[in-house]
Design a protein around this motif. Structure first.
Motif: not given
Length: 94
Positions: A63, A67-68, A77, A81
């Protein structure tokens, strides 16, 4: 009184232009990215790497890496999500 109305009118115009730019530049791309992720990433991949039963030492680094790659603000987000969570990711990794 006129000065106060002029200030309020200017502030409202600035707020409207900020919100329009924010929706076009942030929210709209986030919905497209979330839709693309939902359509193109198989559910088996999501549950394998980010699933509810995946060990934390696998899912959290996966994750963090994902996410990076997608750097978005906190309000954009939410669609990302929701898309990943619906595909079977655990609440923490999602």
């Amino acid at each position: 009184m006129e000065l106060m109305l002029k200030l309020l009118n200017g502030g409202a115009g600035t707020l409207a232009s900020y919100l329009a730019a924010h929706v076009l530049l942030c929210l709209l791309p986030a919905f497209f990215i979330a839709g693309a992720m939902a359509a193109l990433i198989p559910k088996a991949s999501i549950t394998r790497w980010l699933g509810r039963n995946t060990p934390a030492y696998v899912s959290y680094p996966a994750a963090a890496l994902a996410g990076s790659l997608i750097a978005v603000c906190s309000c954009t987000i939410v669609p990302l999500f929701a898309g990943i969570y619906r595909k079977g990711a655990g609440i923490g990794p999602a």
